[in-house]
Scaffold this motif. Sequence first.
Motif, PDB file in Angstrom:
ATOM      1  N   GLU A   8       0.833  -1.201   0.000  1.00  0.00           N
ATOM      2  CA  GLU A   8       0.000   0.000   0.000  1.00  0.00           C
ATOM      3  C   GLU A   8       0.867   1.251   0.000  1.00  0.00           C
ATOM      4  O   GLU A   8       0.599   2.204  -0.732  1.00  0.00           O
ATOM      5  CB  GLU A   8      -0.910  -0.004   1.229  1.00  0.00           C
ATOM      6  N   TYR A   9       1.927   1.247   0.798  1.00  0.00           N
ATOM      7  CA  TYR A   9       2.811   2.406   0.878  1.00  0.00           C
ATOM      8  C   TYR A   9       3.557   2.633  -0.435  1.00  0.00           C
ATOM      9  O   TYR A   9       3.845   3.757  -0.817  1.00  0.00           O
ATOM     10  CB  TYR A   9       3.812   2.248   2.016  1.00  0.00           C
ATOM     11  N   LEU A  10       3.876   1.544  -1.128  1.00  0.00           N
ATOM     12  CA  LEU A  10       4.588   1.635  -2.399  1.00  0.00           C
ATOM     13  C   LEU A  10       3.646   1.848  -3.580  1.00  0.00           C
ATOM     14  O   LEU A  10       4.090   1.998  -4.713  1.00  0.00           O
ATOM     15  CB  LEU A  10       5.409   0.358  -2.629  1.00  0.00           C
ATOM     16  N   ASN A  11       2.334   1.831  -3.313  1.00  0.00           N
ATOM     17  CA  ASN A  11       1.311   2.029  -4.336  1.00  0.00           C
ATOM     18  C   ASN A  11       1.429   1.000  -5.473  1.00  0.00           C
ATOM     19  O   ASN A  11       1.340   1.341  -6.641  1.00  0.00           O
ATOM     20  CB  ASN A  11       1.362   3.457  -4.888  1.00  0.00           C
ATOM     21  N   LEU A  12       1.654  -0.261  -5.091  1.00  0.00           N
ATOM     22  CA  LEU A  12       1.733  -1.331  -6.071  1.00  0.00           C
ATOM     23  C   LEU A  12       0.327  -1.748  -6.488  1.00  0.00           C
ATOM     24  O   LEU A  12      -0.530  -1.965  -5.646  1.00  0.00           O
ATOM     25  CB  LEU A  12       2.477  -2.534  -5.482  1.00  0.00           C
ATOM     26  N   THR A  13       0.089  -1.831  -7.777  1.00  0.00           N
ATOM     27  CA  THR A  13      -1.222  -2.211  -8.283  1.00  0.00           C
ATOM     28  C   THR A  13      -1.192  -3.694  -8.636  1.00  0.00           C
ATOM     29  O   THR A  13      -0.736  -4.082  -9.710  1.00  0.00           O
ATOM     30  CB  THR A  13      -1.616  -1.380  -9.512  1.00  0.00           C
ATOM     31  N   ARG A  14      -1.668  -4.515  -7.743  1.00  0.00           N
ATOM     32  CA  ARG A  14      -1.610  -5.965  -7.899  1.00  0.00           C
ATOM     33  C   ARG A  14      -2.603  -6.482  -8.935  1.00  0.00           C
ATOM     34  O   ARG A  14      -2.364  -7.492  -9.565  1.00  0.00           O
ATOM     35  CB  ARG A  14      -1.838  -6.642  -6.549  1.00  0.00           C
ATOM     36  N   ARG A  15      -3.716  -5.790  -9.143  1.00  0.00           N
ATOM     37  CA  ARG A  15      -4.677  -6.247 -10.162  1.00  0.00           C
ATOM     38  C   ARG A  15      -4.042  -6.213 -11.552  1.00  0.00           C
ATOM     39  O   ARG A  15      -4.190  -7.142 -12.343  1.00  0.00           O
ATOM     40  CB  ARG A  15      -5.944  -5.413 -10.137  1.00  0.00           C
ATOM     41  N   SER A  16      -3.328  -5.163 -11.854  1.00  0.00           N
ATOM     42  CA  SER A  16      -2.639  -5.070 -13.144  1.00  0.00           C
ATOM     43  C   SER A  16      -1.579  -6.154 -13.255  1.00  0.00           C
ATOM     44  O   SER A  16      -1.404  -6.760 -14.320  1.00  0.00           O
ATOM     45  CB  SER A  16      -1.976  -3.700 -13.301  1.00  0.00           C
ATOM     46  N   GLU A  17      -0.877  -6.412 -12.181  1.00  0.00           N
ATOM     47  CA  GLU A  17       0.151  -7.446 -12.180  1.00  0.00           C
ATOM     48  C   GLU A  17      -0.454  -8.821 -12.487  1.00  0.00           C
ATOM     49  O   GLU A  17       0.103  -9.585 -13.284  1.00  0.00           O
ATOM     50  CB  GLU A  17       0.857  -7.489 -10.826  1.00  0.00           C
ATOM     51  N   VAL A  18      -1.583  -9.133 -11.900  1.00  0.00           N
ATOM     52  CA  VAL A  18      -2.237 -10.424 -12.142  1.00  0.00           C
ATOM     53  C   VAL A  18      -2.661 -10.536 -13.605  1.00  0.00           C
ATOM     54  O   VAL A  18      -2.508 -11.587 -14.229  1.00  0.00           O
ATOM     55  CB  VAL A  18      -3.428 -10.637 -11.179  1.00  0.00           C
ATOM     56  N   GLU A  19      -3.164  -9.461 -14.181  1.00  0.00           N
ATOM     57  CA  GLU A  19      -3.555  -9.499 -15.597  1.00  0.00           C
ATOM     58  C   GLU A  19      -2.341  -9.748 -16.488  1.00  0.00           C
ATOM     59  O   GLU A  19      -2.422 -10.508 -17.459  1.00  0.00           O
ATOM     60  CB  GLU A  19      -4.266  -8.205 -15.993  1.00  0.00           C
ATOM     61  N   VAL A  20      -1.220  -9.122 -16.176  1.00  0.00           N
ATOM     62  CA  VAL A  20       0.009  -9.347 -16.939  1.00  0.00           C
ATOM     63  C   VAL A  20       0.470 -10.794 -16.778  1.00  0.00           C
ATOM     64  O   VAL A  20       0.890 -11.437 -17.753  1.00  0.00           O
ATOM     65  CB  VAL A  20       1.116  -8.357 -16.505  1.00  0.00           C
ATOM     66  N   MET A  21       0.384 -11.342 -15.567  1.00  0.00           N
ATOM     67  CA  MET A  21       0.766 -12.730 -15.321  1.00  0.00           C
ATOM     68  C   MET A  21      -0.105 -13.677 -16.147  1.00  0.00           C
ATOM     69  O   MET A  21       0.398 -14.662 -16.721  1.00  0.00           O
ATOM     70  CB  MET A  21       0.651 -13.058 -13.835  1.00  0.00           C
ATOM     71  N   LYS A  22      -1.388 -13.407 -16.238  1.00  0.00           N
ATOM     72  CA  LYS A  22      -2.295 -14.253 -17.024  1.00  0.00           C
ATOM     73  C   LYS A  22      -1.943 -14.199 -18.514  1.00  0.00           C
ATOM     74  O   LYS A  22      -1.931 -15.224 -19.197  1.00  0.00           O
ATOM     75  CB  LYS A  22      -3.750 -13.832 -16.805  1.00  0.00           C
ATOM     76  N   LYS A  23      -1.642 -13.007 -19.015  1.00  0.00           N
ATOM     77  CA  LYS A  23      -1.256 -12.876 -20.424  1.00  0.00           C
ATOM     78  C   LYS A  23       0.074 -13.573 -20.689  1.00  0.00           C
ATOM     79  O   LYS A  23       0.237 -14.232 -21.730  1.00  0.00           O
ATOM     80  CB  LYS A  23      -1.176 -11.395 -20.815  1.00  0.00           C
ATOM     81  N   ALA A  24       1.017 -13.449 -19.775  1.00  0.00           N
ATOM     82  CA  ALA A  24       2.317 -14.115 -19.932  1.00  0.00           C
ATOM     83  C   ALA A  24       2.148 -15.629 -19.916  1.00  0.00           C
ATOM     84  O   ALA A  24       2.806 -16.342 -20.677  1.00  0.00           O
ATOM     85  CB  ALA A  24       3.279 -13.665 -18.830  1.00  0.00           C
TER      86      ALA A  24
END
Length: 105
Positions: free
Chosen positions: A53-69
Motif C-alpha cells: 500500500e505504501y509503495l502504491n503497487l497495483t496488484r490487479r494489473s500485475e495479475v492481468e500481466v501474469m495471465k497474459k504471460a
Amino acid sequence: MNLKVEEIIREVPELNYEFLSFESLNGGLCNQTYKIQMKQSKYVLRINNRQNEYLNLTRRSEVEVMKKANHEGFAPKVISGNYPEQFVVTEFIEGRMLEKDDLKD
C-alpha cells in the motif's frame, strides 16, 4: 487484512483439495511467499504485505500481466487472483534464482 496461510488454504479450493504441507520461500522483497505441497501438484502462495500500500503497487494489473504471460507460455498459471491486494496463488515451477554469471549470455 492479515491473512494466515491456513486461512487462505481453506478459502482456495485448489489448495484445500488434498493439501499436504507448506514451506516458506525466500527472496521476496515486500511479500511472504510459500510453496504449497498438494498430493499431485505444487503451488506458490504470495501474501502481500501492507508495504504494498505504501509503495502504491497495483496488484490487479500485475495479475492481468501474469495471465497474459501464461497464455504466451512463459509464466506460471494464475490459480487464484481474485483478491490480489491480499494474496495470489500460481503454479509452482521448479527452478533456481538467477546468478550474475547467468546474465552474460
